[in-house]
Design a protein around this motif. Structure first.
Motif, PDB file in Angstrom:
ATOM      1  N   GLN A 159     -11.839  72.937  -1.151  1.00 45.69           N
ATOM      2  CA  GLN A 159     -11.771  72.326   0.174  1.00 45.69           C
ATOM      3  C   GLN A 159     -10.613  71.338   0.300  1.00 45.69           C
ATOM      4  N   ILE A 160     -10.200  70.746  -0.809  1.00 48.25           N
ATOM      5  CA  ILE A 160      -9.067  69.809  -0.740  1.00 48.25           C
ATOM      6  C   ILE A 160      -7.777  70.422  -1.268  1.00 48.25           C
ATOM      7  N   LEU A 161      -7.867  71.517  -2.034  1.00 49.47           N
ATOM      8  CA  LEU A 161      -6.663  72.167  -2.552  1.00 49.47           C
ATOM      9  C   LEU A 161      -6.134  73.238  -1.597  1.00 49.47           C
ATOM     10  N   SER A 162      -7.021  74.032  -1.029  1.00 53.90           N
ATOM     11  CA  SER A 162      -6.603  75.159  -0.182  1.00 53.90           C
ATOM     12  C   SER A 162      -5.747  74.743   1.015  1.00 53.90           C
ATOM     13  N   PRO A 163      -6.010  73.598   1.679  1.00 57.61           N
ATOM     14  CA  PRO A 163      -5.132  73.217   2.788  1.00 57.61           C
ATOM     15  C   PRO A 163      -3.663  73.065   2.380  1.00 57.61           C
ATOM     16  N   HIS A 164      -3.412  72.629   1.143  1.00 58.25           N
ATOM     17  CA  HIS A 164      -2.028  72.486   0.689  1.00 58.25           C
ATOM     18  C   HIS A 164      -1.394  73.850   0.421  1.00 58.25           C
ATOM     19  N   LEU A 165      -2.208  74.824   0.029  1.00 53.18           N
ATOM     20  CA  LEU A 165      -1.696  76.153  -0.291  1.00 53.18           C
ATOM     21  C   LEU A 165      -1.556  77.029   0.950  1.00 53.18           C
ATOM     22  N   LEU A 166      -2.479  76.867   1.894  1.00 55.97           N
ATOM     23  CA  LEU A 166      -2.548  77.783   3.031  1.00 55.97           C
ATOM     24  C   LEU A 166      -2.231  77.121   4.375  1.00 55.97           C
ATOM     25  N   GLY A 167      -2.221  75.793   4.411  1.00 61.41           N
ATOM     26  CA  GLY A 167      -1.999  75.091   5.667  1.00 61.41           C
ATOM     27  C   GLY A 167      -3.302  74.762   6.374  1.00 61.41           C
ATOM     28  N   LEU A 168      -3.279  73.727   7.187  1.00 66.96           N
ATOM     29  CA  LEU A 168      -4.492  73.276   7.876  1.00 66.96           C
ATOM     30  C   LEU A 168      -4.957  74.250   8.960  1.00 66.96           C
ATOM     31  N   GLN A 169      -4.025  74.998   9.514  1.00 65.67           N
ATOM     32  CA  GLN A 169      -4.409  75.947  10.561  1.00 65.67           C
ATOM     33  C   GLN A 169      -5.454  76.938  10.058  1.00 65.67           C
ATOM     34  N   ARG A 170      -5.307  77.372   8.796  1.00 68.66           N
ATOM     35  CA  ARG A 170      -6.212  78.370   8.239  1.00 68.66           C
ATOM     36  C   ARG A 170      -7.404  77.764   7.520  1.00 68.66           C
ATOM     37  N   THR A 171      -7.373  76.458   7.286  1.00 67.91           N
ATOM     38  CA  THR A 171      -8.412  75.857   6.438  1.00 67.91           C
ATOM     39  C   THR A 171      -9.085  74.641   7.059  1.00 67.91           C
ATOM     40  N   HIS A 172      -8.859  74.390   8.346  1.00 69.00           N
ATOM     41  CA  HIS A 172      -9.329  73.128   8.928  1.00 69.00           C
ATOM     42  C   HIS A 172     -10.846  72.991   8.924  1.00 69.00           C
ATOM     43  N   GLU A 173     -11.574  74.095   8.789  1.00 68.15           N
ATOM     44  CA  GLU A 173     -13.037  74.006   8.784  1.00 68.15           C
ATOM     45  C   GLU A 173     -13.607  73.690   7.400  1.00 68.15           C
ATOM     46  N   LEU A 174     -12.825  73.873   6.359  1.00 66.98           N
ATOM     47  CA  LEU A 174     -13.347  73.718   5.005  1.00 66.98           C
ATOM     48  C   LEU A 174     -13.932  72.331   4.721  1.00 66.98           C
ATOM     49  N   PRO A 175     -13.270  71.247   5.096  1.00 65.91           N
ATOM     50  CA  PRO A 175     -13.839  69.930   4.766  1.00 65.91           C
ATOM     51  C   PRO A 175     -15.206  69.664   5.382  1.00 65.91           C
ATOM     52  N   THR A 176     -15.556  70.403   6.426  1.00 69.27           N
ATOM     53  CA  THR A 176     -16.860  70.176   7.043  1.00 69.27           C
ATOM     54  C   THR A 176     -17.989  70.850   6.262  1.00 69.27           C
ATOM     55  N   ALA A 177     -17.655  71.713   5.310  1.00 73.96           N
ATOM     56  CA  ALA A 177     -18.678  72.388   4.492  1.00 73.96           C
ATOM     57  C   ALA A 177     -19.090  71.487   3.339  1.00 73.96           C
ATOM     58  N   SER A 178     -19.440  70.257   3.655  1.00 74.27           N
ATOM     59  CA  SER A 178     -19.761  69.277   2.627  1.00 74.27           C
ATOM     60  C   SER A 178     -20.803  68.306   3.149  1.00 74.27           C
ATOM     61  N   SER A 179     -21.700  67.909   2.260  1.00 76.04           N
ATOM     62  CA  SER A 179     -22.681  66.886   2.628  1.00 76.04           C
ATOM     63  C   SER A 179     -22.202  65.485   2.253  1.00 76.04           C
ATOM     64  N   LEU A 180     -21.044  65.408   1.584  1.00 74.04           N
ATOM     65  CA  LEU A 180     -20.495  64.135   1.085  1.00 74.04           C
ATOM     66  C   LEU A 180     -21.500  63.407   0.191  1.00 74.04           C
TER      67      LEU A 180
END
Length: 303
Positions: free
Chosen positions: A262-283
């Protein structure tokens, strides 16, 4: 040593090496970086077969799927699933749920292919800058076979795997094995420093190291994100994440799933394709608690 700024450049480098040696078969040890750049598909488009030799990767490849975990690629499959897959896909293999028999069948399928391959490709767990050494850890011996039997060894690695000194490898190796599988040390540790030398009986005639950037320099340039690159690919954050445990790795839609993905993929793929990933977390913070290299994943998710 080759430098690849993008996945396309990395794919083209490996393809050029294979074509220069008229290789039709590439046998692979485990490499998440090759999954990241979709190397298998690129080689297949040019008539070159890339065969996975890690048992989990072999199973996933046979099923036409992607790995669901960075350490245990086929963790989403039961022994019954694998028994049926082998029976359906491998000629002359009877249905059996005996795990030892399934492993032996996989071994039988792969053993001769090492001799037939023109190129052996591997990932790299760590590399030492002072000696130019590559460190590969594994439990099956397939990494050792794929890097020594074929005449050419291509090692594909992210630039964050480079350490200053050889002595820096060993504490990280202990962290990796304990956090990934609970072992004090893996069954095989391969320390590679160049191709076969004069008078040696084993090893490839050529060794190519492909250094992959693919967004890593961009992450490193910003102190807020730099800790992301400390990841040693142990998978501990996935093993303890309540979200990953319920949805599985494929639900993330990226090569690197779970909290680290969730924190690595945005750097590899860009936020356009990964912007939903950080929300898949309960923190909940479990990922940060178990991370052996202390990556503050929850705070990076919030950022």
């Amino acid at each position: 040593v080759h430098w690849a700024e993008t996945p396309q450049e990395a794919n083209d480098i490996v393809l050029a090496i294979a074509q220069a040696r008229q290789a039709r078969l590439v046998v692979k040890g485990k490499s998440m970086a090759s999954e990241e750049i979709e190397l298998n598909a690129h080689l297949a488009a040019h008539g070159i077969t890339a065969l996975e030799s890690d048992m989990g990767e072999f199973i996933v490849q046979l099923a036409g799927e992607r790995p669901s975990h960075i350490v245990m690629p086929a963790v989403h499959k039961t022994k019954a699933d694998i028994a049926q897959l082998f029976h359906d896909k491998l000629p002359g293999v009877d249905y059996t749920e005996d795990v030892d028999a399934l492993i032996q069948e996989g071994r039988r399928q792969l053993r001769q292919r090492y001799r037939e391959a023109g190129i052996g490709l591997s990932g790299v767990n760590f590399a030492a800058a002072d000696t130019g050494s590559l460190w590969l850890v594994e439990n099956e011996g397939n990494g050792r076979l794929s890097t020594t039997i074929p005449p050419v060894h291509v090692a594909l690695m992210g630039i964050e795997k480079v350490l200053p000194r050889l002595e820096d490898l060993f504490p990280l190796m202990h962290l990796l094995t304990r956090s990934a599988t609970g072992q004090a040390v893996t069954t095989y540790g391969n320390l590679i420093t160049g191709p076969r030398r004069e008078g040696e009986l084993d090893g490839p005639q050529e060794l190519h190291v492909v250094l992959l950037d693919n967004g890593r320099s961009q992450a490193y340039a910003d102190p807020r994100w730099r800790a992301t690159l400390q990841c040693i690919r142990c998978g501990a954050c996935m093993n303890h994440c309540p979200v990953y445990a319920r949805v599985g790795g494929h639900a993330y839609g990226t090569v690197y799933p779970g909290p680290i993905g969730q924190i690595l993929s945005p750097h590899l793929l860009g936020l356009q394709r990964t912007h939903e990933l950080p929300t898949a977390s309960s923190l909940c913070g479990a990922c940060a608690e178990v991370c052996p290299v202390r990556i503050p994943i929850p705070s990076l998710l919030v950022k």
